[in-house]
Write an enzyme that holds these catalytic residues in place. Structure first.
Site, PDB file in Angstrom:
ATOM      1  N   LYS A 136       0.851  -1.184   0.000  1.00  0.00           N
ATOM      2  CA  LYS A 136       0.000   0.000   0.000  1.00  0.00           C
ATOM      3  C   LYS A 136       0.893   1.243   0.000  1.00  0.00           C
ATOM      4  O   LYS A 136       1.961   1.255   0.612  1.00  0.00           O
ATOM      5  CB  LYS A 136      -0.904   0.000   1.230  1.00  0.00           C
ATOM      6  CG  LYS A 136      -2.031   1.023   1.158  1.00  0.00           C
ATOM      7  CD  LYS A 136      -3.009   0.861   2.310  1.00  0.00           C
ATOM      8  CE  LYS A 136      -4.176   1.827   2.161  1.00  0.00           C
ATOM      9  NZ  LYS A 136      -5.134   1.721   3.287  1.00  0.00           N
ATOM     10  N   ASN A 175     -14.146   2.850  -3.601  1.00  0.00           N
ATOM     11  CA  ASN A 175     -13.486   3.116  -2.321  1.00  0.00           C
ATOM     12  C   ASN A 175     -13.152   4.597  -2.210  1.00  0.00           C
ATOM     13  O   ASN A 175     -12.905   5.277  -3.217  1.00  0.00           O
ATOM     14  CB  ASN A 175     -12.215   2.275  -2.188  1.00  0.00           C
ATOM     15  CG  ASN A 175     -11.037   2.884  -2.916  1.00  0.00           C
ATOM     16  OD1 ASN A 175     -10.307   3.717  -2.373  1.00  0.00           O
ATOM     17  ND2 ASN A 175     -10.831   2.478  -4.173  1.00  0.00           N
ATOM     18  N   ASN A 183       2.823   6.440  -7.321  1.00  0.00           N
ATOM     19  CA  ASN A 183       1.390   6.693  -7.345  1.00  0.00           C
ATOM     20  C   ASN A 183       1.113   8.085  -7.910  1.00  0.00           C
ATOM     21  O   ASN A 183       1.050   9.070  -7.177  1.00  0.00           O
ATOM     22  CB  ASN A 183       0.810   6.542  -5.940  1.00  0.00           C
ATOM     23  CG  ASN A 183      -0.705   6.562  -5.929  1.00  0.00           C
ATOM     24  OD1 ASN A 183      -1.332   7.083  -6.842  1.00  0.00           O
ATOM     25  ND2 ASN A 183      -1.300   6.003  -4.898  1.00  0.00           N
ATOM     26  N   PHE A 184       0.959   8.133  -9.246  1.00  0.00           N
ATOM     27  CA  PHE A 184       0.584   9.368  -9.931  1.00  0.00           C
ATOM     28  C   PHE A 184      -0.906   9.344 -10.250  1.00  0.00           C
ATOM     29  O   PHE A 184      -1.340  10.029 -11.175  1.00  0.00           O
ATOM     30  CB  PHE A 184       1.343   9.497 -11.258  1.00  0.00           C
ATOM     31  CG  PHE A 184       2.807   9.835 -11.123  1.00  0.00           C
ATOM     32  CD1 PHE A 184       3.256  10.758 -10.198  1.00  0.00           C
ATOM     33  CD2 PHE A 184       3.741   9.240 -11.956  1.00  0.00           C
ATOM     34  CE1 PHE A 184       4.595  11.083 -10.092  1.00  0.00           C
ATOM     35  CE2 PHE A 184       5.093   9.561 -11.864  1.00  0.00           C
ATOM     36  CZ  PHE A 184       5.520  10.481 -10.934  1.00  0.00           C
ATOM     37  N   SER A 185      -1.693   8.578  -9.493  1.00  0.00           N
ATOM     38  CA  SER A 185      -3.022   8.268  -9.999  1.00  0.00           C
ATOM     39  C   SER A 185      -4.136   8.153  -8.987  1.00  0.00           C
ATOM     40  O   SER A 185      -5.287   7.946  -9.378  1.00  0.00           O
ATOM     41  CB  SER A 185      -2.941   6.948 -10.787  1.00  0.00           C
ATOM     42  OG  SER A 185      -2.257   5.950 -10.033  1.00  0.00           O
ATOM     43  N   CYS A 186      -3.876   8.252  -7.699  1.00  0.00           N
ATOM     44  CA  CYS A 186      -4.950   8.143  -6.713  1.00  0.00           C
ATOM     45  C   CYS A 186      -5.997   9.216  -7.021  1.00  0.00           C
ATOM     46  O   CYS A 186      -5.672  10.405  -7.038  1.00  0.00           O
ATOM     47  CB  CYS A 186      -4.400   8.319  -5.299  1.00  0.00           C
ATOM     48  SG  CYS A 186      -5.654   8.105  -4.005  1.00  0.00           S
ATOM     49  N   LYS A 214       2.480   4.684 -12.128  1.00  0.00           N
ATOM     50  CA  LYS A 214       1.093   4.228 -12.160  1.00  0.00           C
ATOM     51  C   LYS A 214       0.199   5.352 -12.649  1.00  0.00           C
ATOM     52  O   LYS A 214       0.119   6.413 -12.034  1.00  0.00           O
ATOM     53  CB  LYS A 214       0.661   3.748 -10.775  1.00  0.00           C
ATOM     54  CG  LYS A 214      -0.702   3.066 -10.754  1.00  0.00           C
ATOM     55  CD  LYS A 214      -0.965   2.446  -9.395  1.00  0.00           C
ATOM     56  CE  LYS A 214      -2.290   1.684  -9.353  1.00  0.00           C
ATOM     57  NZ  LYS A 214      -2.518   1.077  -8.026  1.00  0.00           N
ATOM     58  N   ASN A 266      -5.289   2.925 -12.579  1.00  0.00           N
ATOM     59  CA  ASN A 266      -5.801   3.071 -11.225  1.00  0.00           C
ATOM     60  C   ASN A 266      -7.320   3.216 -11.330  1.00  0.00           C
ATOM     61  O   ASN A 266      -7.893   3.170 -12.424  1.00  0.00           O
ATOM     62  CB  ASN A 266      -5.167   4.289 -10.538  1.00  0.00           C
ATOM     63  CG  ASN A 266      -5.168   4.162  -9.020  1.00  0.00           C
ATOM     64  OD1 ASN A 266      -6.072   3.601  -8.422  1.00  0.00           O
ATOM     65  ND2 ASN A 266      -4.124   4.688  -8.387  1.00  0.00           N
ATOM     66  N   THR A 267      -7.978   3.401 -10.222  1.00  0.00           N
ATOM     67  CA  THR A 267      -9.433   3.443 -10.207  1.00  0.00           C
ATOM     68  C   THR A 267      -9.994   4.665 -10.941  1.00  0.00           C
ATOM     69  O   THR A 267      -9.320   5.669 -11.139  1.00  0.00           O
ATOM     70  CB  THR A 267      -9.949   3.437  -8.764  1.00  0.00           C
ATOM     71  OG1 THR A 267      -9.285   4.480  -8.032  1.00  0.00           O
ATOM     72  CG2 THR A 267      -9.672   2.101  -8.107  1.00  0.00           C
TER      73      THR A 267
END
Length: 415
Positions: A82, A118, A177-180, A218, A245-246
């Site tokens: 995570k 989420n 994480n370029f995408s949350c 990502k 990502n989502t």
């Protein structure tokens, strides 16, 4: 005897940034046991050797030592933890933070889940705690692949510190994480970077000048053209792309209470959509990135596909488009860590059906069959023309041949 397939090696004209000491490029050696009874699921990506292409995607299934250990014990090819940042104190989750969409419009609890939302943030555990657990995992599973997912504010020094500390824990690679799609965009984190190509280029430069292990960027699907940020991330030195990502979503409204889902003290916020319903969208995005890599990065880059994977056939589709690995997150949350056994069995069944002995035998095999609508129109016109010609037989006396005389005669007989 084992057969050996070597992917293209990095170009000798690559920039110095792409040849930093210790960095492993996308060039991969894949070994398949030709003639062996069981199809070989092993893959080697950016020098990372995995027993199969299935990787735990960053999220709750990789949130602490206990669950990541379980993933390795069950047989997952790799684990992406995570996402962590320097200051976990800024991360405050709420509950409930998940919502589900079922196939039955009436929402029956027995109806299959097709969508999952989420509003969960990145890890809320102290960085030092996570790093100690990474070290323990690598001590116990030295030959297994552990990837650290990281995200930080718009601060070069902070990114460099985070990279250094995470690398010191022994991780095999970094996923950026370029995408949350939710969380802290006001601090230029997550998708706020992935959706801004100028910002992405700057931050990617900071990351790749510091990192000494492979870097996967990502990407967010919440953008018009996913190839634009992907291209920038790769040109800035990333060894690979992970996508998608989502998808930003509002799961629904409770028609009894008139409140949005998931409901926290009567209120909600848009979140990230995943599970089976996003799979077709993910396929399209992965296809676009795979074509980008093939056309613009002939020396090779890696691609980790994500989105709605619950079966071996879902994974086969991603690999047929050019993916090296396939990530699963929501699928594990719904079906458990043992899902990997089903995925491996079903993927091998698919491979047997086509006599594939290794993943590389079919990776990217379906990619050449995508084209433009204009080309489809032209292809169909030509096909119709040819079919009409066959039905009509010979067009003139000059077309008669001695060898095919009987068939040529038969082609012009009316039944």
């Amino acid at each position: 005897m084992e057969s050996l397939t070597l992917r293209a090696s990095p170009s000798s004209t690559a920039s110095p940034l792409l040849r930093l000491p210790g960095r492993r490029r996308a060039a991969s050696v894949r070994v398949s046991a030709s003639g062996a009874g069981e199809p070989d699921l092993s893959v080697t990506v950016n020098g990372l050797k995995m027993p199969n292409p299935f990787v735990i995607g960053s999220g709750p299934p990789g949130t602490n030592y206990t669950v990541m250990k379980r993933a390795f014990d069950e047989g997952w090819g790799g684990v992406i933890a995570k996402t962590v940042s320097l200051d976990a104190g800024k991360v405050i989750n709420v509950t409930p933070r998940y919502a589900r969409l079922r196939a039955d419009p009436n929402g029956s609890t027995k109806s299959p889940i097709i969508g999952w939302q989420n509003i969960e943030l990145i890890s809320d555990r102290p960085l030092e705690t996570m790093l100690n657990e990474f070290k323990q995992l690598k001590k116990e599973y030295p030959d297994r692949i552990l990837i650290g997912s990281i995200m930080e504010e718009y601060n070069k020094a902070a990114w460099h510190e985070l990279i250094e500390r995470v690398e010191e824990s022994g991780v095999d690679a970094l996923e950026i994480n370029f995408s949350c799609p939710h969380g802290m965009p006001e601090r230029k984190m997550g998708a706020a970077v992935g959706q801004d190509c100028a910002l992405l280029e700057e931050v990617s430069g900071w990351i790749n000048e510091k990192a000494t292990v492979p870097v996967w960027s990502k990407m967010t699907p919440n953008i018009t053209d996913i190839t634009q940020p992907s291209r920038i991330a790769l040109k800035s030195g990333s060894e690979g792309i992970a996508a998608i990502n989502t998808i930003m979503s509002v799961m629904g409204i409770d028609l009894k209470t008139l409140r949005p889902e998931p409901c926290v003290e009567g209120y909600s916020t848009p979140g990230g959509y995943s599970a089976r319903a996003v799979h077709p969208i993910a396929l399209a995005k992965v296809m676009q990135i795979a074509r980008l890599i093939k056309e613009e990065f002939p020396e090779g880059r890696s691609l980790s596909a994500i989105g709605g994977v619950e079966t071996g056939n879902d994974a086969a589709e991603f690999i047929l488009l050019g993916a090296d690995t396939v990530q699963v997150c929501t699928g594990v949350m719904m079906h458990g860590y043992g899902l990997v056994k089903k995925l491996c069995t079903e993927l091998q069944d698919f491979m047997r059906m086509h006599d594939f002995t290794s993943i590389e035998d079919f990776r990217g095999a379906s990619l050449p069959y995508f084209t433009t609508h204009t080309d489809l129109v032209q292809r169909q016109k030509e096909a119709i023309k040819q079919r009409k010609a066959i039905r009509m037989g010979l067009q003139s006396d000059k077309d008669w041949t001695g060898d095919g005389f009987v068939k040529e005669t038969e082609s012009m007989v009316s039944n």
